[in-house]
Design a protein around this motif. Structure first.
Motif, PDB file in Angstrom:
ATOM      1  N   LEU A  58      25.527  20.747  29.719  1.00  0.00           N
ATOM      2  CA  LEU A  58      25.310  21.782  29.327  1.00  0.00           C
ATOM      3  C   LEU A  58      24.406  22.301  30.360  1.00  0.00           C
ATOM      4  O   LEU A  58      23.778  24.271  30.385  1.00  0.00           O
ATOM      5  N   GLN A  95      21.397  26.623  24.665  1.00  0.00           N
ATOM      6  CA  GLN A  95      22.737  26.152  25.925  1.00  0.00           C
ATOM      7  C   GLN A  95      24.415  25.979  25.309  1.00  0.00           C
ATOM      8  O   GLN A  95      25.114  26.716  26.061  1.00  0.00           O
ATOM      9  N   ARG A  96      23.922  25.389  24.051  1.00  0.00           N
ATOM     10  CA  ARG A  96      25.378  25.034  23.818  1.00  0.00           C
ATOM     11  C   ARG A  96      25.945  26.964  22.862  1.00  0.00           C
ATOM     12  O   ARG A  96      27.045  26.108  22.843  1.00  0.00           O
ATOM     13  N   ARG A 154      27.426  28.049  26.071  1.00  0.00           N
ATOM     14  CA  ARG A 154      28.133  27.350  26.977  1.00  0.00           C
ATOM     15  C   ARG A 154      29.435  27.267  25.851  1.00  0.00           C
ATOM     16  O   ARG A 154      30.627  27.066  26.687  1.00  0.00           O
TER      17      ARG A 154
END
Length: 300
Positions: free
Chosen positions: A213, A281-282, A285
């Motif tokens: 991540l 971040q999830r 990405r």
């Protein structure tokens, strides 16, 4: 996604696949809009979680902080009573006496530092896991119940403690020998704890998830962590300084009290910001905003 289940990773059922273009208007069922976040939105989301659930967050945080402060104070007083009786040696003291005095002072100081470290590690780990689960529910606008949060945290607590100790050892050793690699590893594995709690993964998997991540976004994650740290330091100083200003014989007790008060406010914010950084971040990405939107709409 479920109330008791983890936030599915890319190799788990329920993962939506690659990121898709976000909808024109991002839904916001909870404390943040379900889309990649700005820095201010991450910090505001941490504060919003505290504002929406003040009794739960501050009540539990205060309980943990007071227990930690009392344990630290009591253990330090009971084990280090002799340090207060050590008197500085006069000029006539022999070299052997000076060495013995210095060794005893150093030993008792090390014991005090060790006690403070262990108590702080336990309380911060417990509160970090607690706030991560609260944030996970607050993001979806779900009702947060103390009993449910503790039930989800219980099986994660020991792995989280193990991860925290290992994380500190890795970063500490790297920092002692090479400062730059220490900072790099600190940021690279900064999202391991939220990954372990929300994805219900193992320690090794959580470290790997954090690496994936953060990879490609190291400087952004570093900047957000730095800003969060500066905010916590500033707020901690504002709260603790008045407690340390000349309260005579009770100055030590006042210092512990100030630490408990500041921890009650600062620790939930830092843990909440870390959890939201992981979620951000999830979403960036892995397109997790799609999964979260579906879960919020379904009321799961």
């Amino acid at each position: 996604m479920s109330d008791t289940g983890g936030w599915n990773g890319p190799d788990q059922p329920g993962y939506p696949g690659p990121a898709f273009p976000p909808p024109p208007v991002s839904p916001q069922p909870g404390v943040i809009p379900l889309r990649p976040l700005g820095v201010g939105e991450i910090l505001d989301g941490a504060f919003a979680t505290m504002r929406r659930h003040p009794g739960l967050v501050f009540g539990f945080s205060a309980l943990v902080a007071v227990i930690g402060a009392v344990a630290d104070f009591a253990l330090t007083r009971s084990l280090l009573g002799g340090v207060r009786t050590l008197q500085p040696l006069g000029p006539a003291a022999t070299q052997q006496e000076q060495l013995a005095w210095f060794s005893e002072t150093l030993r008792q100081t090390a014991v005090a530092g060790g006690i403070t470290f262990v108590v702080g590690l336990l309380t911060s780990t417990f509160l970090s896991g607690f706030m991560t689960i609260v944030v996970g529910k607050a993001v979806l606008g779900r009702r947060v119940e103390l009993r449910e949060v503790l039930a989800e945290l219980k099986p994660r607590l020991l792995p989280l403690l193990g991860l925290t100790v290992l994380y500190m050892l890795i970063v500490g050793v790297a920092t002692v020998f090479f400062i730059v690699p220490g900072v790099w590893l600190y940021v690279l594995f900064a999202l391991a704890a939220p990954a372990l709690v929300l994805e219900q993964s193992g320690i090794g998997t959580a470290f790997g998830r954090s690496r994936l991540l953060v990879q490609g976004s190291w400087w952004r994650v570093f900047g957000i962590l730095l800003l969060t740290g500066l905010v916590t330091i500033l707020v901690t100083g504002i709260i603790e300084v008045p407690f340390g200003l000349g309260l005579g014989r009770d100055s030590e007790l006042a210092q512990y009290l100030g630490q408990a008060v500041s921890s009650t406010i600062v620790a939930p914010f830092a843990a909440g910001a870390s959890a939201l950084l992981y979620i951000d971040q999830r979403m960036r990405r892995e397109g997790m905003d799609i999964q979260l939107t579906r879960a919020a709409a379904a009321g799961q």
